[in-house]
Motif scaffolding. Sequence first.
Motif, PDB file in Angstrom:
ATOM      1  N   ALA A  46      17.008  50.541  89.942  1.00  0.00           N
ATOM      2  CA  ALA A  46      18.441  50.225  89.891  1.00  0.00           C
ATOM      3  C   ALA A  46      19.265  51.340  89.251  1.00  0.00           C
ATOM      4  CB  ALA A  46      18.657  48.899  89.159  1.00  0.00           C
ATOM      5  N   TRP A  77      30.509  51.424  78.944  1.00  0.00           N
ATOM      6  CA  TRP A  77      30.293  50.270  79.803  1.00  0.00           C
ATOM      7  C   TRP A  77      29.704  49.099  79.026  1.00  0.00           C
ATOM      8  CZ3 TRP A  77      33.078  51.489  83.745  1.00  0.00           C
ATOM      9  CH2 TRP A  77      33.219  52.836  84.072  1.00  0.00           C
ATOM     10  N   LEU A  78      29.981  47.885  79.502  1.00  0.00           N
ATOM     11  CA  LEU A  78      29.466  46.686  78.827  1.00  0.00           C
ATOM     12  C   LEU A  78      27.936  46.694  78.780  1.00  0.00           C
ATOM     13  CD1 LEU A  78      31.836  44.007  80.441  1.00  0.00           C
ATOM     14  CD2 LEU A  78      31.966  44.978  78.132  1.00  0.00           C
ATOM     15  N   HIS A  79      27.310  47.160  79.860  1.00  0.00           N
ATOM     16  CA  HIS A  79      25.842  47.172  79.910  1.00  0.00           C
ATOM     17  C   HIS A  79      25.238  48.104  78.846  1.00  0.00           C
ATOM     18  CE1 HIS A  79      21.799  46.824  81.512  1.00  0.00           C
ATOM     19  NE2 HIS A  79      21.736  48.125  81.707  1.00  0.00           N
ATOM     20  N   HIS A  89      23.555  52.934  86.202  1.00  0.00           N
ATOM     21  CA  HIS A  89      23.546  51.790  87.123  1.00  0.00           C
ATOM     22  C   HIS A  89      24.747  51.842  88.072  1.00  0.00           C
ATOM     23  CE1 HIS A  89      20.210  49.254  85.721  1.00  0.00           C
ATOM     24  NE2 HIS A  89      20.491  49.650  84.490  1.00  0.00           N
ATOM     25  N   ILE A  90      25.918  52.135  87.543  1.00  0.00           N
ATOM     26  CA  ILE A  90      27.119  52.154  88.393  1.00  0.00           C
ATOM     27  C   ILE A  90      27.023  53.269  89.435  1.00  0.00           C
ATOM     28  CG2 ILE A  90      29.630  52.350  88.422  1.00  0.00           C
ATOM     29  CD1 ILE A  90      29.557  51.498  85.423  1.00  0.00           C
ATOM     30  N   ALA A  93      24.791  52.141  92.121  1.00  0.00           N
ATOM     31  CA  ALA A  93      25.421  51.120  92.963  1.00  0.00           C
ATOM     32  C   ALA A  93      26.353  51.751  93.991  1.00  0.00           C
ATOM     33  CB  ALA A  93      26.194  50.119  92.105  1.00  0.00           C
TER      34      ALA A  93
ATOM     35  N   LEU B  71      40.045  62.099  93.637  1.00  0.00           N
ATOM     36  CA  LEU B  71      38.864  61.901  92.781  1.00  0.00           C
ATOM     37  C   LEU B  71      37.976  63.145  92.753  1.00  0.00           C
ATOM     38  CD1 LEU B  71      37.804  58.283  93.882  1.00  0.00           C
ATOM     39  CD2 LEU B  71      38.866  58.949  91.705  1.00  0.00           C
TER      40      LEU B  71
ATOM     41  N   GLN C  53      22.111  46.236  93.015  1.00  0.00           N
ATOM     42  CA  GLN C  53      22.135  46.495  91.578  1.00  0.00           C
ATOM     43  C   GLN C  53      21.369  45.435  90.804  1.00  0.00           C
ATOM     44  OE1 GLN C  53      22.517  48.254  88.838  1.00  0.00           O
ATOM     45  NE2 GLN C  53      22.455  49.823  90.436  1.00  0.00           N
ATOM     46  N   GLU C  54      21.272  45.657  89.524  1.00  0.00           N
ATOM     47  CA  GLU C  54      20.584  44.729  88.634  1.00  0.00           C
ATOM     48  C   GLU C  54      21.417  43.466  88.434  1.00  0.00           C
ATOM     49  OE1 GLU C  54      19.341  46.384  84.749  1.00  0.00           O
ATOM     50  OE2 GLU C  54      19.817  44.397  83.943  1.00  0.00           O
ATOM     51  N   ASP C  57      21.325  41.572  83.719  1.00  0.00           N
ATOM     52  CA  ASP C  57      22.517  41.621  82.862  1.00  0.00           C
ATOM     53  C   ASP C  57      23.741  41.441  83.754  1.00  0.00           C
ATOM     54  OD1 ASP C  57      24.612  42.073  81.179  1.00  0.00           O
ATOM     55  OD2 ASP C  57      24.141  44.187  80.792  1.00  0.00           O
ATOM     56  N   ASN C  59      26.686  41.705  83.180  1.00  0.00           N
ATOM     57  CA  ASN C  59      27.745  42.669  82.900  1.00  0.00           C
ATOM     58  C   ASN C  59      27.718  43.878  83.819  1.00  0.00           C
ATOM     59  OD1 ASN C  59      29.445  41.656  80.913  1.00  0.00           O
ATOM     60  ND2 ASN C  59      27.996  42.145  79.263  1.00  0.00           N
ATOM     61  N   ILE C  60      26.595  44.130  84.493  1.00  0.00           N
ATOM     62  CA  ILE C  60      26.587  45.281  85.407  1.00  0.00           C
ATOM     63  C   ILE C  60      27.587  45.056  86.533  1.00  0.00           C
ATOM     64  CG2 ILE C  60      25.193  46.545  87.095  1.00  0.00           C
ATOM     65  CD1 ILE C  60      22.949  46.632  85.117  1.00  0.00           C
ATOM     66  N   ASP C  63      30.913  45.792  85.137  1.00  0.00           N
ATOM     67  CA  ASP C  63      31.081  47.246  85.001  1.00  0.00           C
ATOM     68  C   ASP C  63      31.379  47.914  86.340  1.00  0.00           C
ATOM     69  OD1 ASP C  63      30.651  47.355  82.237  1.00  0.00           O
ATOM     70  OD2 ASP C  63      28.501  47.766  82.415  1.00  0.00           O
ATOM     71  N   VAL C  64      30.649  47.519  87.402  1.00  0.00           N
ATOM     72  CA  VAL C  64      30.869  48.143  88.712  1.00  0.00           C
ATOM     73  C   VAL C  64      32.296  47.884  89.174  1.00  0.00           C
ATOM     74  CG1 VAL C  64      30.233  48.053  91.167  1.00  0.00           C
ATOM     75  CG2 VAL C  64      28.440  48.130  89.419  1.00  0.00           C
ATOM     76  N   CYS C  67      34.817  49.785  86.963  1.00  0.00           N
ATOM     77  CA  CYS C  67      34.757  51.214  87.263  1.00  0.00           C
ATOM     78  C   CYS C  67      35.531  51.518  88.548  1.00  0.00           C
ATOM     79  CB  CYS C  67      33.300  51.643  87.400  1.00  0.00           C
ATOM     80  SG  CYS C  67      33.091  53.342  87.946  1.00  0.00           S
ATOM     81  N   LEU C  68      35.282  50.729  89.597  1.00  0.00           N
ATOM     82  CA  LEU C  68      35.993  50.947  90.866  1.00  0.00           C
ATOM     83  C   LEU C  68      37.494  50.764  90.695  1.00  0.00           C
ATOM     84  CD1 LEU C  68      33.509  49.197  93.325  1.00  0.00           C
ATOM     85  CD2 LEU C  68      34.100  51.624  93.331  1.00  0.00           C
ATOM     86  N   LEU C  71      38.885  53.906  89.030  1.00  0.00           N
ATOM     87  CA  LEU C  71      38.910  55.093  89.894  1.00  0.00           C
ATOM     88  C   LEU C  71      39.906  54.927  91.038  1.00  0.00           C
ATOM     89  CD1 LEU C  71      35.059  55.794  90.206  1.00  0.00           C
ATOM     90  CD2 LEU C  71      36.730  57.109  88.886  1.00  0.00           C
TER      91      LEU C  71
END
Lengths: 138, 138, 138
Positions: A46, A77-79, A89-90, A93, B71, C53-54, C57, C59-60, C63-64, C67-68, C71
């Motif tokens: 992952a 990040w929270l993770h 991880h991000i 993904a 980006l 993804q995982e 957790d 929270n991943i 986070d994803v 993050c998106l 950006l």
Amino acid sequence: MTIFTGEIELTTDQPRQMIDITGRARALVRESGVQTGVCSLFAHGATAALTIQENADPNISVDVLSCLDGLIPAGKWLHDRIDGNGASHIQAAIVGPTEVVPIRDGDLHLSTWQNVFFCDFDGPRRIRRVIVTILGDP
Amino acid sequence: MTIFTGEIELTTDQPRQMIDITGRARALVRESGVQTGVCSLFAHGATAALTIQENADPNISVDVLSCLDGLIPAGKWLHDRIDGNGASHIQAAIVGPTEVVPIRDGDLHLSTWQNVFFCDFDGPRRIRRVIVTILGDP
Amino acid sequence: MTIFTGEIELTTDQPRQMIDITGRARALVRESGVQTGVCSLFAHGATAALTIQENADPNISVDVLSCLDGLIPAGKWLHDRIDGNGASHIQAAIVGPTEVVPIRDGDLHLSTWQNVFFCDFDGPRRIRRVIVTILGDP
């Protein structure tokens, strides 16, 4: 149509690393005997991904990794509360673990400057794996 | 199961351009006679990619390209020392050259607003190619 | 080789949401009887995508999505003049609607921490669909 399965096992020795696996994927295609079809590659992990890019200039891999690090920096990040690799991880993904490459004349049908890379965003790791499934006609 | 192979050849006339290839992919699916299966599309070129997006509003393509340019801006990459298109390579690595679209009832099974686009991040180019492999039952 | 087709229907209840569909994809693989092959998943909707993804957790996923959103923020795109969801379209274009997961021993061959997620970037929606095509040997 036949199915052929294989694996590419890798060791990474850097915290962040792209490794060209084109030669090993080509060897599996030859071993499969498939002349026309597709080669599906899938990165396990992952915090890993696959990408297709040029390898003639090794700086392209450096650029891809530094670009991803700039856009998705570590440490926010929270993770990260769990194990500190949220950014890895991000990135995994978004880049994604799968590529499907055409097979023609018994070989991967990439263009001149395309190579398949395994991306480890959270290395080094003693064992990383890419699962290979080849579908096609002999 | 049968395999059908084809190519979509394109010319781009802008430095950065997204071209809708859905109609040409659909024509290949019809030609293949496959009723149920998958259509694997693969963009040749290390500065090209495929993406799936809406085409009813042509501004979405403009938005996707301007977002990627914001980006991943041109002019700040190690590869630029070789030929000045480092940003194009990174964008191609992240967007990726492959799409696998389901086939149902002899046609691409996209939703209403989905179209397949070829992305040229380093045009114009006289010849760009998408390699098409259709797997399925007639 | 056989082909098996299925669909995963979802309801989202948040403006932006990632839903783990691994269990439902695994159930379709079992139903197909395929032991060795690939499972092609395709998200319908030009503001939806798939990612791997995982899920250990949760929270991943947070986070994803955050993050998106950082950006590719809402509210600054040409398409917003039409219906205000330009950022959702761009995010979907970059993350992408397709994943191809290997099947081994009659199950999705994911690694320990990999799960398949449906991403709704423009929810809530009463009906979202993932089209599943399984190719392989029983």
